[in-house]
Design a protein around this motif. Structure first.
Motif, PDB file in Angstrom:
ATOM      1  N   ALA A   1      47.330  46.972  79.277  1.00  0.00           N
ATOM      2  CA  ALA A   1      47.414  47.424  78.012  1.00  0.00           C
ATOM      3  C   ALA A   1      47.250  46.189  76.868  1.00  0.00           C
ATOM      4  O   ALA A   1      46.478  46.393  75.881  1.00  0.00           O
ATOM      5  N   VAL A   2      47.584  44.876  77.197  1.00  0.00           N
ATOM      6  CA  VAL A   2      47.335  44.031  76.468  1.00  0.00           C
ATOM      7  C   VAL A   2      45.645  43.672  76.467  1.00  0.00           C
ATOM      8  O   VAL A   2      45.207  43.549  75.367  1.00  0.00           O
ATOM      9  N   ALA A   3      45.106  43.574  77.581  1.00  0.00           N
ATOM     10  CA  ALA A   3      43.626  43.355  77.584  1.00  0.00           C
ATOM     11  C   ALA A   3      42.849  44.679  77.106  1.00  0.00           C
ATOM     12  O   ALA A   3      41.991  44.299  76.324  1.00  0.00           O
ATOM     13  N   HIS A   4      43.489  45.827  77.131  1.00  0.00           N
ATOM     14  CA  HIS A   4      42.692  46.856  76.272  1.00  0.00           C
ATOM     15  C   HIS A   4      42.854  46.674  74.723  1.00  0.00           C
ATOM     16  O   HIS A   4      42.050  46.674  74.076  1.00  0.00           O
ATOM     17  N   GLN A   5      43.964  46.219  74.351  1.00  0.00           N
ATOM     18  CA  GLN A   5      44.443  46.263  72.889  1.00  0.00           C
ATOM     19  C   GLN A   5      43.309  44.911  72.200  1.00  0.00           C
ATOM     20  O   GLN A   5      42.793  44.932  71.406  1.00  0.00           O
ATOM     21  N   ILE A   6      43.256  43.883  72.855  1.00  0.00           N
ATOM     22  CA  ILE A   6      42.683  42.675  72.635  1.00  0.00           C
ATOM     23  C   ILE A   6      41.091  43.105  72.693  1.00  0.00           C
ATOM     24  O   ILE A   6      40.233  42.801  71.545  1.00  0.00           O
ATOM     25  N   LEU A   7      40.663  43.740  73.776  1.00  0.00           N
ATOM     26  CA  LEU A   7      39.122  44.203  73.725  1.00  0.00           C
ATOM     27  C   LEU A   7      38.659  45.402  72.736  1.00  0.00           C
ATOM     28  O   LEU A   7      37.658  45.263  71.835  1.00  0.00           O
ATOM     29  N   CYS A   8      39.808  46.077  72.269  1.00  0.00           N
ATOM     30  CA  CYS A   8      39.439  46.782  71.180  1.00  0.00           C
ATOM     31  C   CYS A   8      39.427  46.535  69.869  1.00  0.00           C
ATOM     32  O   CYS A   8      38.666  46.807  69.023  1.00  0.00           O
ATOM     33  N   LYS A   9      40.328  45.370  69.523  1.00  0.00           N
ATOM     34  CA  LYS A   9      40.207  44.639  68.307  1.00  0.00           C
ATOM     35  C   LYS A   9      39.085  44.137  68.227  1.00  0.00           C
ATOM     36  O   LYS A   9      38.513  43.417  67.374  1.00  0.00           O
ATOM     37  N   ALA A  10      38.250  43.573  69.256  1.00  0.00           N
ATOM     38  CA  ALA A  10      37.197  42.595  69.258  1.00  0.00           C
ATOM     39  C   ALA A  10      36.072  43.454  69.139  1.00  0.00           C
ATOM     40  O   ALA A  10      34.911  42.886  69.135  1.00  0.00           O
ATOM     41  N   GLY A  11      35.996  44.756  69.108  1.00  0.00           N
ATOM     42  CA  GLY A  11      34.952  45.706  68.884  1.00  0.00           C
ATOM     43  C   GLY A  11      34.497  46.028  70.343  1.00  0.00           C
ATOM     44  O   GLY A  11      33.063  46.615  70.330  1.00  0.00           O
ATOM     45  N   ARG A  12      35.034  45.716  71.646  1.00  0.00           N
ATOM     46  CA  ARG A  12      34.342  45.978  72.864  1.00  0.00           C
ATOM     47  C   ARG A  12      35.015  47.039  73.390  1.00  0.00           C
ATOM     48  O   ARG A  12      35.613  46.996  74.519  1.00  0.00           O
ATOM     49  N   ASP A  13      34.830  48.514  72.887  1.00  0.00           N
ATOM     50  CA  ASP A  13      35.484  49.395  73.457  1.00  0.00           C
ATOM     51  C   ASP A  13      35.090  50.117  74.832  1.00  0.00           C
ATOM     52  O   ASP A  13      35.814  50.474  75.533  1.00  0.00           O
ATOM     53  N   GLU A  14      34.056  49.999  75.161  1.00  0.00           N
ATOM     54  CA  GLU A  14      33.481  50.120  76.444  1.00  0.00           C
ATOM     55  C   GLU A  14      34.125  49.321  77.434  1.00  0.00           C
ATOM     56  O   GLU A  14      34.597  49.879  78.577  1.00  0.00           O
ATOM     57  N   GLN A  15      34.227  48.137  77.217  1.00  0.00           N
ATOM     58  CA  GLN A  15      34.856  47.120  78.108  1.00  0.00           C
ATOM     59  C   GLN A  15      36.393  47.352  78.239  1.00  0.00           C
ATOM     60  O   GLN A  15      37.059  47.552  79.209  1.00  0.00           O
ATOM     61  N   ALA A  16      36.984  47.889  77.110  1.00  0.00           N
ATOM     62  CA  ALA A  16      38.362  48.173  77.138  1.00  0.00           C
ATOM     63  C   ALA A  16      38.603  49.589  78.003  1.00  0.00           C
ATOM     64  O   ALA A  16      39.617  49.563  78.788  1.00  0.00           O
ATOM     65  N   THR A  17      37.804  50.302  77.723  1.00  0.00           N
ATOM     66  CA  THR A  17      37.560  51.735  78.608  1.00  0.00           C
ATOM     67  C   THR A  17      37.605  51.435  80.247  1.00  0.00           C
ATOM     68  O   THR A  17      38.526  51.787  80.921  1.00  0.00           O
ATOM     69  N   MET A  18      36.889  50.414  80.354  1.00  0.00           N
ATOM     70  CA  MET A  18      36.525  50.071  81.900  1.00  0.00           C
ATOM     71  C   MET A  18      37.919  49.381  82.354  1.00  0.00           C
ATOM     72  O   MET A  18      38.163  49.328  83.556  1.00  0.00           O
TER      73      MET A  18
ATOM     74  N   SER B   1      40.777  49.743  81.389  1.00  0.00           N
ATOM     75  CA  SER B   1      42.114  50.821  81.783  1.00  0.00           C
ATOM     76  C   SER B   1      41.718  51.458  83.053  1.00  0.00           C
ATOM     77  O   SER B   1      42.632  51.981  83.658  1.00  0.00           O
ATOM     78  N   LEU B   2      40.218  51.944  83.363  1.00  0.00           N
ATOM     79  CA  LEU B   2      39.946  52.597  84.445  1.00  0.00           C
ATOM     80  C   LEU B   2      40.329  51.856  85.644  1.00  0.00           C
ATOM     81  O   LEU B   2      40.821  52.270  86.614  1.00  0.00           O
ATOM     82  N   ALA B   3      40.225  50.667  85.607  1.00  0.00           N
ATOM     83  CA  ALA B   3      40.369  49.583  86.515  1.00  0.00           C
ATOM     84  C   ALA B   3      41.634  49.526  86.902  1.00  0.00           C
ATOM     85  O   ALA B   3      42.130  49.251  88.140  1.00  0.00           O
ATOM     86  N   GLY B   4      42.482  49.499  85.962  1.00  0.00           N
ATOM     87  CA  GLY B   4      43.985  49.537  86.012  1.00  0.00           C
ATOM     88  C   GLY B   4      44.637  50.466  86.821  1.00  0.00           C
ATOM     89  O   GLY B   4      45.391  50.732  87.652  1.00  0.00           O
ATOM     90  N   MET B   5      43.735  51.651  86.395  1.00  0.00           N
ATOM     91  CA  MET B   5      44.444  53.013  87.062  1.00  0.00           C
ATOM     92  C   MET B   5      43.716  53.227  88.367  1.00  0.00           C
ATOM     93  O   MET B   5      44.785  53.459  89.490  1.00  0.00           O
ATOM     94  N   VAL B   6      42.750  52.383  88.969  1.00  0.00           N
ATOM     95  CA  VAL B   6      42.501  52.358  90.317  1.00  0.00           C
ATOM     96  C   VAL B   6      43.049  51.565  90.939  1.00  0.00           C
ATOM     97  O   VAL B   6      43.750  51.739  92.320  1.00  0.00           O
ATOM     98  N   ILE B   7      43.667  50.432  90.576  1.00  0.00           N
ATOM     99  CA  ILE B   7      44.435  49.406  91.180  1.00  0.00           C
ATOM    100  C   ILE B   7      45.869  49.998  91.441  1.00  0.00           C
ATOM    101  O   ILE B   7      46.476  49.905  92.569  1.00  0.00           O
TER     102      ILE B   7
END
Length: 64
Positions: free
Chosen positions: A17-34, A36-42
């Motif tokens: 969640a923290v990594a997703h928020q940081i990446l979204c604020k930095a404008g890297r939405d695709e990486q934020a989605t990845m 989140s997806l990696a977290g779900m897989v883990i």
């Protein structure tokens, strides 16, 4: 389910969640989605043994 497994899942969720928020604020939405997806897989990999136990219990309950 063990308490330690639950705490591990919560920890992974908080980090994701923290990594997703940081990446979204930095404008890297695709990486934020990845992330989140990696977290779900883990988390699913962590739960794999519990899911297998659930299916074996259901099989023995219905005699399959």
């Amino acid at each position: 389910m063990e308490v330690s497994l639950l705490l591990k899942i919560v920890g992974v969720g908080m980090i994701v969640a923290v990594a997703h928020q940081i990446l979204c604020k930095a404008g890297r939405d695709e990486q934020a989605t990845m992330v989140s997806l990696a977290g779900m897989v883990i988390v699913l990999l962590m739960l794999m043994d519990e899911i297998a136990d659930l299916f074996s219990t259901i099989r023995s309950l219905f005699g399959i």
